[in-house]
Scaffold this active site. Structure first.
Site, PDB file in Angstrom:
ATOM      1  N   GLU A 156     -36.828   2.529  -2.109  1.00  0.00           N
ATOM      2  CA  GLU A 156     -37.077   3.710  -2.940  1.00  0.00           C
ATOM      3  C   GLU A 156     -38.524   3.764  -3.408  1.00  0.00           C
ATOM      4  O   GLU A 156     -39.082   2.760  -3.867  1.00  0.00           O
ATOM      5  CB  GLU A 156     -36.181   3.726  -4.183  1.00  0.00           C
ATOM      6  N   ASP A 164     -44.103  -8.154 -16.183  1.00  0.00           N
ATOM      7  CA  ASP A 164     -45.066  -7.201 -16.720  1.00  0.00           C
ATOM      8  C   ASP A 164     -45.716  -7.779 -17.975  1.00  0.00           C
ATOM      9  O   ASP A 164     -45.014  -8.195 -18.900  1.00  0.00           O
ATOM     10  CB  ASP A 164     -44.339  -5.881 -17.048  1.00  0.00           C
ATOM     11  N   ASP A 187     -48.462  -6.748 -20.931  1.00  0.00           N
ATOM     12  CA  ASP A 187     -49.148  -5.603 -21.517  1.00  0.00           C
ATOM     13  C   ASP A 187     -49.795  -6.040 -22.818  1.00  0.00           C
ATOM     14  O   ASP A 187     -49.122  -6.608 -23.692  1.00  0.00           O
ATOM     15  CB  ASP A 187     -48.148  -4.473 -21.771  1.00  0.00           C
ATOM     16  N   LYS A 239     -45.190   0.159 -10.826  1.00  0.00           N
ATOM     17  CA  LYS A 239     -46.309   0.844 -10.199  1.00  0.00           C
ATOM     18  C   LYS A 239     -46.821   0.082  -8.981  1.00  0.00           C
ATOM     19  O   LYS A 239     -46.969  -1.133  -9.007  1.00  0.00           O
ATOM     20  CB  LYS A 239     -47.414   1.014 -11.235  1.00  0.00           C
TER      21      LYS A 239
END
Length: 518
Positions: A122, A187, A189, A399
């Site tokens: 996907e 991830d 951040d 991303k």
């Protein structure tokens, strides 16, 4: 449906996929039919079952180049304003001339012959008007490239591989389409560090607080390699204030959600409130992972927390530090000393703790308890703060490498974890910079130009460049070392893939491979 960017640049699957706009079909072929909702059902197995030795293979898909050193520009400053939002013409030129479609295909396809690993993957596209298109899929790299050029998205995310083509979901009964594999992702951040970084907040970053990302890369990478045996870990700059890890080993991609949650929990440490409460309270003796992480992080605590950040200089953080120490008598002595010297730096305050403890004025102080408390403090102010929800479910989207961050214009380039301390987010090229570099190179070399490469072709080398082969556009720019690193990473990954496929043959899709540009 408009799509808003989350702090970690990840997109959870919408609850009602039927409300999402679908991309128009490229043609009447089955692989290009419209998309629909997915079911994330997985099996339950023990975490230990995933740990086994990998075989090696001496063959290579193509020669792996040596990993280039990404040199920082010492003149780069962290205070420079970000470039304006990238216009659609610039984005289209980037996709046409610079985006490494060929290598992204090989990375996700795990080979050069199109297979379900890519065809049933996907992709989710965020268009220039903020329309968000889920469940896009492509049988070949060329179809993928053509659709990206046609849609010209602001960015796109990568999701799981399904047991069927995700574009066919509307033809299936509920629950029939299931995710079967996806890279284990993490991830980081910097907004999650706002309570301990004094230099910046929210989306703003500087060289001082980027050190927290470097710490996280070192700790997470070491744990994934030494504790779980993973080898193929791709770190990617998020384009603004963080980094993503893609664990690409075949074992990692096939992990069900319960094992992903177990690994995320293994790496999770910072819990609870963000102000005065203690967020780290480890049992002794320390778990080997924590003991190892502590040794990795001690130098960063001295250089970053105490030095660059001067974290305990302010009143609030000074009080928080006192709250984390175990002895009331010691705390009062420290408070009096620091109140009398309001400008005392963090390095001195940290040294004061041991200095006052050694005076013996506190009859209740236990040296071992103080040592443990100081270790917990070091971890609380340096240990990685992961968005664990991103790692727990296969269906989460993340991303893609090499897309453009719409806010900064910077390319989401790979980070060489072996040189993590040399990586400078402010030296990462912007899309406008790269296009200017192509124009400058072409002006200096008027008799040469870009060339195309078919999917089976090997990567360029120095002899090709000195010979008759025309350079591809990315080779004329500062993007080249990042693409070369990505190519080398893929070569090592495909080496293992061939071993796995010889042991467990997989079905491939008999699709003609079309020639395409880089």
């Amino acid at each position: 449906m408009p799509h808003s960017e989350s702090p970690g640049d990840t997109v959870p699957p919408p609850e009602d996929s039927e409300t999402l706009p679908d991309a128009p079909p490229l043609d009447p072929n089955p692989e290009n039919q419209e998309p629909a909702a997915a079911d994330a059902e997985v099996s339950k197995e023990k975490l230990a079952e995933m740990l086994f030795d990998d075989d090696d293979d001496e063959d290579e898909e193509y020669p792996a180049s040596s990993v280039p050193e990404i040199k920082n520009d010492p003149t780069t400053t962290s205070t420079a304003p970000p470039p304006p939002n990238v216009d659609t013409d610039t984005m289209l030129a980037f996709y046409q001339r610079l985006f490494p479609f060929r290598y992204l295909f090989q990375w996700l396809n795990h080979g050069i012959v199109p297979s379900p690993d890519f065809g049933n993957r996907e992709f989710a596209l965020t268009l220039q008007n903020d329309a968000y298109l889920r469940y896009q899929s492509y049988a070949t790299a060329d179809l993928f490239r053509k659709d990206i050029l046609r849609m010209n998205p602001a960015r796109f995310e990568i999701g799981p591989v399904y047991n069927t083509n995700p574009r066919d979901r509307k033809t299936l009964r509920g629950g029939q389409m299931k995710p079967i594999s996806k890279e284990l992702v993490f991830d980081i951040d910097l907004t999650d560090y706002d309570d301990i970084r004094s230099c910046c907040e929210k989306a703003n970053i500087c060289e001082k607080c980027w050190a927290f990302v470097t710490m996280a890369i070192k700790v997470v990478e070491t744990a994934l390699r030494e504790d779980f045996g993973f080898q193929h870990i791709l770190w990617v700059y998020s384009g603004r204030r963080g980094a993503h890890a893609w664990v690409c080993d075949p074992r990692a991609r096939s992990l069900p959600d319960d094992r992903r949650r177990a690994i995320a929990g293994y790496l999770d440490l910072i819990r609870g409130g963000t102000q005065s409460g203690k967020r780290v309270n480890l049992k002794r003796p320390l778990h080997p992972h924590m003991a190892r992480s502590l040794e990795i992080l001690k130098p960063y605590f001295a250089d970053t927390t105490l030095g660059d950040q001067d974290t305990f200089a302010g009143v609030d953080q000074t009080q928080r530090l006192l709250n984390l120490l175990p002895d009331k008598t010691l705390n009062e002595a420290l408070r009096r000393k620091w109140d009398s010297s309001p400008d005392r730096p963090s390095t001195s305050k940290w040294a004061d703790i041991d200095a006052l403890a050694k005076t013996g004025k506190s009859s209740t102080l236990n040296p071992a308890t103080l040592r443990d408390a100081k270790q917990d403090i070091v971890l609380e102010y340096t240990y990685p703060r992961l968005d664990s929800e991103v790692s727990k479910k296969m269906i989460h989207l993340l991303k893609s490498p090499f897309v453009i961050h719409p806010g900064t214009g910077r390319v989401c380039v790979p980070i060489d974890s072996k040189r993590a301390e040399q990586f400078d987010p402010f030296s990462v090229p912007t899309v406008t910079q790269l296009l200017s570099e192509i124009d400058a190179w072409d002006a200096e070399h008027p008799n040469t130009g870009a060339d195309t490469a078919d999917m089976e072709g090997s990567a360029p080398n120095d002899s090709d460049i000195r010979g008759n082969r025309k350079l591809q556009d990315y080779e004329k720019t500062s993007l080249k070392p990042y693409v070369d690193y990505f190519r080398s990473f893929i070569a090592n990954l495909l080496k293992e893939e061939r071993t796995v496929k010889r042991e467990r043959p997989e079905e491939t899709v008999p699709v003609k491979t079309e020639g395409m540009e880089f």
